[in-house]
Write a protein that holds these residues in place. Structure first.
Motif, PDB file in Angstrom:
ATOM      1  N   LEU A 101       0.829  -1.210   0.000  1.00  0.00           N
ATOM      2  CA  LEU A 101       0.000   0.000   0.000  1.00  0.00           C
ATOM      3  C   LEU A 101       0.861   1.257   0.000  1.00  0.00           C
ATOM      4  O   LEU A 101       0.557   2.238  -0.677  1.00  0.00           O
ATOM      5  CB  LEU A 101      -0.931  -0.003   1.222  1.00  0.00           C
ATOM      6  N   TYR A 102       1.944   1.209   0.749  1.00  0.00           N
ATOM      7  CA  TYR A 102       2.871   2.351   0.797  1.00  0.00           C
ATOM      8  C   TYR A 102       3.423   2.650  -0.591  1.00  0.00           C
ATOM      9  O   TYR A 102       3.438   3.809  -1.032  1.00  0.00           O
ATOM     10  CB  TYR A 102       4.007   2.058   1.779  1.00  0.00           C
ATOM     11  N   TYR A 103       3.877   1.623  -1.280  1.00  0.00           N
ATOM     12  CA  TYR A 103       4.411   1.821  -2.631  1.00  0.00           C
ATOM     13  C   TYR A 103       3.318   2.273  -3.594  1.00  0.00           C
ATOM     14  O   TYR A 103       3.578   3.032  -4.528  1.00  0.00           O
ATOM     15  CB  TYR A 103       5.080   0.539  -3.127  1.00  0.00           C
ATOM     16  N   GLY A 104       2.100   1.797  -3.358  1.00  0.00           N
ATOM     17  CA  GLY A 104       0.982   2.241  -4.191  1.00  0.00           C
ATOM     18  C   GLY A 104       0.746   3.739  -4.041  1.00  0.00           C
ATOM     19  O   GLY A 104       0.491   4.443  -5.035  1.00  0.00           O
ATOM     20  N   LEU A 105       0.857   4.245  -2.817  1.00  0.00           N
ATOM     21  CA  LEU A 105       0.671   5.685  -2.585  1.00  0.00           C
ATOM     22  C   LEU A 105       1.761   6.489  -3.280  1.00  0.00           C
ATOM     23  O   LEU A 105       1.500   7.568  -3.816  1.00  0.00           O
ATOM     24  CB  LEU A 105       0.690   5.976  -1.079  1.00  0.00           C
ATOM     25  N   ILE A 106       2.976   5.976  -3.282  1.00  0.00           N
ATOM     26  CA  ILE A 106       4.075   6.657  -3.966  1.00  0.00           C
ATOM     27  C   ILE A 106       3.852   6.651  -5.477  1.00  0.00           C
ATOM     28  O   ILE A 106       3.988   7.671  -6.152  1.00  0.00           O
ATOM     29  CB  ILE A 106       5.427   5.993  -3.632  1.00  0.00           C
ATOM     30  N   TYR A 107       3.494   5.486  -5.998  1.00  0.00           N
ATOM     31  CA  TYR A 107       3.333   5.330  -7.443  1.00  0.00           C
ATOM     32  C   TYR A 107       2.236   6.252  -7.992  1.00  0.00           C
ATOM     33  O   TYR A 107       2.398   6.866  -9.052  1.00  0.00           O
ATOM     34  CB  TYR A 107       3.003   3.876  -7.764  1.00  0.00           C
ATOM     35  N   PHE A 108       1.133   6.338  -7.241  1.00  0.00           N
ATOM     36  CA  PHE A 108       0.004   7.154  -7.698  1.00  0.00           C
ATOM     37  C   PHE A 108       0.042   8.571  -7.124  1.00  0.00           C
ATOM     38  O   PHE A 108      -0.935   9.309  -7.222  1.00  0.00           O
ATOM     39  CB  PHE A 108      -1.316   6.468  -7.329  1.00  0.00           C
ATOM     40  N   LYS A 109       1.192   8.930  -6.494  1.00  0.00           N
ATOM     41  CA  LYS A 109       1.412  10.282  -5.956  1.00  0.00           C
ATOM     42  C   LYS A 109       0.309  10.697  -4.982  1.00  0.00           C
ATOM     43  O   LYS A 109      -0.280  11.786  -5.087  1.00  0.00           O
ATOM     44  CB  LYS A 109       1.530  11.276  -7.108  1.00  0.00           C
ATOM     45  N   LEU A 110       0.046   9.825  -4.032  1.00  0.00           N
ATOM     46  CA  LEU A 110      -0.969  10.074  -3.011  1.00  0.00           C
ATOM     47  C   LEU A 110      -0.321  10.145  -1.626  1.00  0.00           C
ATOM     48  O   LEU A 110      -0.834   9.607  -0.644  1.00  0.00           O
ATOM     49  CB  LEU A 110      -2.035   8.960  -3.040  1.00  0.00           C
ATOM     50  N   GLN A 111       0.812  10.824  -1.549  1.00  0.00           N
ATOM     51  CA  GLN A 111       1.577  10.883  -0.302  1.00  0.00           C
ATOM     52  C   GLN A 111       0.817  11.521   0.854  1.00  0.00           C
ATOM     53  O   GLN A 111       1.169  11.310   2.020  1.00  0.00           O
ATOM     54  CB  GLN A 111       2.889  11.635  -0.520  1.00  0.00           C
ATOM     55  N   GLU A 112      -0.242  12.292   0.547  1.00  0.00           N
ATOM     56  CA  GLU A 112      -0.996  12.929   1.625  1.00  0.00           C
ATOM     57  C   GLU A 112      -1.728  11.912   2.511  1.00  0.00           C
ATOM     58  O   GLU A 112      -2.180  12.244   3.608  1.00  0.00           O
ATOM     59  CB  GLU A 112      -2.016  13.932   1.051  1.00  0.00           C
ATOM     60  N   TYR A 113      -1.793  10.665   2.036  1.00  0.00           N
ATOM     61  CA  TYR A 113      -2.475   9.623   2.816  1.00  0.00           C
ATOM     62  C   TYR A 113      -1.487   8.746   3.599  1.00  0.00           C
ATOM     63  O   TYR A 113      -1.879   7.731   4.169  1.00  0.00           O
ATOM     64  CB  TYR A 113      -3.310   8.738   1.899  1.00  0.00           C
ATOM     65  N   MET A 114      -0.211   9.145   3.619  1.00  0.00           N
ATOM     66  CA  MET A 114       0.805   8.341   4.296  1.00  0.00           C
ATOM     67  C   MET A 114       0.505   8.172   5.782  1.00  0.00           C
ATOM     68  O   MET A 114       0.638   7.084   6.340  1.00  0.00           O
ATOM     69  CB  MET A 114       2.185   8.977   4.126  1.00  0.00           C
ATOM     70  N   MET A 115       0.117   9.254   6.448  1.00  0.00           N
ATOM     71  CA  MET A 115      -0.147   9.169   7.883  1.00  0.00           C
ATOM     72  C   MET A 115      -1.339   8.265   8.169  1.00  0.00           C
ATOM     73  O   MET A 115      -1.356   7.546   9.179  1.00  0.00           O
ATOM     74  CB  MET A 115      -0.379  10.565   8.464  1.00  0.00           C
ATOM     75  N   VAL A 116      -2.318   8.300   7.296  1.00  0.00           N
ATOM     76  CA  VAL A 116      -3.472   7.401   7.448  1.00  0.00           C
ATOM     77  C   VAL A 116      -3.007   5.947   7.372  1.00  0.00           C
ATOM     78  O   VAL A 116      -3.424   5.101   8.169  1.00  0.00           O
ATOM     79  CB  VAL A 116      -4.532   7.672   6.356  1.00  0.00           C
ATOM     80  N   LEU A 117      -2.120   5.667   6.429  1.00  0.00           N
ATOM     81  CA  LEU A 117      -1.578   4.312   6.283  1.00  0.00           C
ATOM     82  C   LEU A 117      -0.803   3.896   7.529  1.00  0.00           C
ATOM     83  O   LEU A 117      -0.985   2.786   8.037  1.00  0.00           O
ATOM     84  CB  LEU A 117      -0.664   4.242   5.055  1.00  0.00           C
ATOM     85  N   ILE A 118       0.044   4.786   8.031  1.00  0.00           N
ATOM     86  CA  ILE A 118       0.871   4.458   9.192  1.00  0.00           C
ATOM     87  C   ILE A 118       0.010   4.172  10.425  1.00  0.00           C
ATOM     88  O   ILE A 118       0.214   3.180  11.135  1.00  0.00           O
ATOM     89  CB  ILE A 118       1.855   5.605   9.478  1.00  0.00           C
ATOM     90  N   ILE A 119      -0.964   5.043  10.659  1.00  0.00           N
ATOM     91  CA  ILE A 119      -1.838   4.847  11.821  1.00  0.00           C
ATOM     92  C   ILE A 119      -2.669   3.576  11.660  1.00  0.00           C
ATOM     93  O   ILE A 119      -2.815   2.790  12.600  1.00  0.00           O
ATOM     94  CB  ILE A 119      -2.759   6.070  12.014  1.00  0.00           C
TER      95      ILE A 119
END
Length: 265
Positions: A63-81
């Motif tokens: 999922l982390y790599y998916g956020l990077i690939y699709f340039k959705l880094q604003e959801y990183m904190m949501v993923l971490i939590i």
């Protein structure tokens, strides 16, 4: 052993050059695969590589790599939590199947392996990334080679004898100076093609030196983990070298440093 290690190094270098030069989806897929293998090697230490905690870790990495690939880094904190919550829910529901140390390693593995290695791809897709990305390898493998040569020639004073008895202070300094020099020479050769940096020779030398320092710390950190758990290598995927974490341990720390220094300048 030397012949096996040499052949593996040549093959690994050929694959690395091909993948990094082509970049794009091939590099992205390769780094993702390396990250998952590296996480598996780390998880094996705590015997969670096939357990629920490990599976959650692998899914979080994807999922982390998916956020990077699709340039959705604003959801990183949501993923971490969300990742931490899932780990803790699994820990509670399956209690006492897991120890808290296993939960910590599952969480730590995402950052130590996947997040850090992802910066190889993130550097490659930057402006001038096709040139900047090789600074990661200069700071890691170039530094390691220079440190080894200097250490063999004049190394006398041990720097971290409990972790790496063969590593010397002279070799460590040689690695830093050598990486800076290689970075400077690299800028002389290709610096004119860099469009977003005013003084690539100075910057590449600084990045080379800084990356060397960080890469050596990464190398020692990986050795410390192995010594804590009394293992020689993380795996046997690469003949003569060990596992992914044995070969990429220094690069884990070098890649983010190159990215943020390049971004800053």
């Amino acid at each position: 052993m030397f012949k096996t290690r040499l052949i593996s190094s040549i093959i690994l270098m050929a694959i690395t050059i091909t993948v990094v030069v082509l970049g794009n989806d091939l590099l992205f897929t390769t780094i993702l695969a390396i990250s998952l293998i590296g996480m598996t090697e780390l998880y094996k230490i705590m015997k969670i590589e096939k357990a629920l905690l490990g599976i959650i870790g692998y899914l979080a990495a994807i999922l982390y790599y998916g956020l990077i690939y699709f340039k959705l880094q604003e959801y990183m904190m949501v993923l971490i939590i969300g990742f931490l919550l899932l780990l803790m829910i699994s820990y509670v529901i399956t209690y006492p199947s897991y120890r808290i140390e296993q939960v910590v390693i599952a969480f730590f593995g995402l950052f130590y392996v996947s997040v850090m290695l992802s910066y190889i791809y993130q550097v490659r897709i930057m402006e001038d990334g096709a040139i900047l990305v090789w600074l990661i390898f200069i700071g890691a493998w170039g530094s390691d080679t220079c440190a080894y040569c200097v250490g063999m020639l004049i190394g006398k004073h041990k720097i971290v004898p409990r972790l790496s008895p063969k590593k010397s202070l002279e070799g460590s300094i040689g690695g830093v100076v050598g990486a800076a020099l290689i970075g400077y020479i690299y800028a002389l050769a290709l610096g004119s093609k860099v469009t977003g940096i005013d003084n690539p020779r100075l910057l590449f030398a600084i990045i080379g030196a800084a990356s060397s320092v960080i890469s050596q710390i990464g190398d020692w950190a990986a050795s410390a983990i192995k010594r804590n758990y009394n293992i020689k290598d993380y795996g046997n995927l690469i003949p003569g070298h060990g596992g992914i974490l044995d070969r990429f341990d220094s690069m884990i720390f070098t890649a983010p440093i190159v990215y943020y220094l390049a971004e800053f300048f």
